[in-house]
Design a protein around this motif. Structure first.
Motif, PDB file in Angstrom:
ATOM      1  N   UNK A   7       7.128   9.254   9.540  1.00 11.22           N
ATOM      2  CA  UNK A   7       6.701   9.214   7.789  1.00 11.22           C
ATOM      3  C   UNK A   7       5.758   7.632   7.921  1.00 11.22           C
ATOM      4  N   UNK A   8       4.034   8.273   7.538  1.00 10.24           N
ATOM      5  CA  UNK A   8       3.613   6.860   7.362  1.00 10.24           C
ATOM      6  C   UNK A   8       4.482   5.414   6.633  1.00 10.24           C
ATOM      7  N   UNK A   9       3.725   4.558   6.411  1.00  9.78           N
ATOM      8  CA  UNK A   9       4.415   3.574   6.197  1.00  9.78           C
ATOM      9  C   UNK A   9       4.635   3.409   5.079  1.00  9.78           C
ATOM     10  N   UNK A  10       3.896   4.043   4.088  1.00 11.83           N
ATOM     11  CA  UNK A  10       3.593   4.334   2.365  1.00 11.83           C
ATOM     12  C   UNK A  10       4.903   5.039   2.533  1.00 11.83           C
ATOM     13  N   UNK A  11       4.872   6.133   2.961  1.00 12.10           N
ATOM     14  CA  UNK A  11       6.089   7.251   2.551  1.00 12.10           C
ATOM     15  C   UNK A  11       7.680   6.285   2.992  1.00 12.10           C
ATOM     16  N   UNK A  12       7.776   5.125   4.091  1.00 11.13           N
ATOM     17  CA  UNK A  12       8.558   5.278   4.313  1.00 11.13           C
ATOM     18  C   UNK A  12       8.762   4.161   3.184  1.00 11.13           C
ATOM     19  N   UNK A  13       7.714   3.155   2.824  1.00 10.17           N
ATOM     20  CA  UNK A  13       8.696   2.665   1.723  1.00 10.17           C
ATOM     21  C   UNK A  13       8.925   3.198   0.468  1.00 10.17           C
TER      22      UNK A  13
END
Length: 145
Positions: A7-13
Motif C-alpha cells: 500500500x502507498x502511504x496515501x492508501x494506508x491513510x
C-alpha cells in the motif's frame, strides 16, 4: 514485494480513515495487519496475531482483524467471540471473498476498504456506538517484516 510496497502511504491513510469512520458508529474495534510471508495457514497466524495485538482484550469481545501475508498472497479475517456469536454463518467468508476479489484485480486498498466497511456495518448493527465507548485499540496498520 516488501510490506511497504503493498500500500502507498496515501492508501494506508485512507484505510486508517475508513477504520476510524467505521468505529465512529460502533463499540467494535477493527485492525489491519500486514506481513511479508507466513509459515502456517493464514487463519492460524491471524489468530496468533489477534492475541499478540491485544485484540482479545476489548470489553465486548468485538474486535475484527484483517490479516494479509503480502508475498504469499494470503488473506484472513477473524472476529472475537462476541461478534462471532451474532453474525450469520457465512459472514466472514463473504467479507473474505469481497476482499480477495479486489486483491486479484490488483486493488489492495479497495479490497481492504470494502471489507472494513462491510465489517463496520455489521458491528454497528450488533454493537452500536454508545457515549461511554472509547477507542480501545490503535487504528494504525500494524506490520511485521
Amino acid at each position: 514485494m516488501e510490506v511497504e510496497q503493498f500500500l502507498t502511504n496515501q492508501e494506508e491513510q485512507e484505510i486508517i480513515e475508513v477504520i476510524k469512520e467505521a468505529e465512529r458508529n460502533t463499540s467494535g474495534e477493527i485492525r489491519v495487519h500486514l506481513e511479508k510471508s507466513l509459515d502456517r495457514e493464514p487463519i492460524a497466524r491471524a489468530q496468533e496475531l489477534f492475541y499478540l495485538l491485544g485484540m482479545d482484550k476489548t470489553a465486548d469481545k468485538n474486535g475484527v482483524l484483517f490479516y494479509v501475508a503480502v508475498d504469499d498472497h494470503k488473506f484472513a479475517i477473524i472476529g472475537d467471540e462476541g461478534i462471532d456469536k451474532v453474525v450469520p454463518d457465512n459472514f466472514w467468508e463473504s467479507i473474505k471473498d469481497e476482499v480477495i476479489n479486489e486483491f486479484v484485480k490488483g486493488n489492495s486498498k479497495d479490497g481492504l476498504v470494502k471489507g472494513i466497511r462491510h465489517a463496520g456495518d455489521k458491528l454497528k448493527e450488533y454493537f452500536p456506538y454508545n457515549n461511554k465507548d472509547n477507542n480501545e485499540l490503535s487504528d494504525e496498520i500494524s506490520k511485521h517484516h
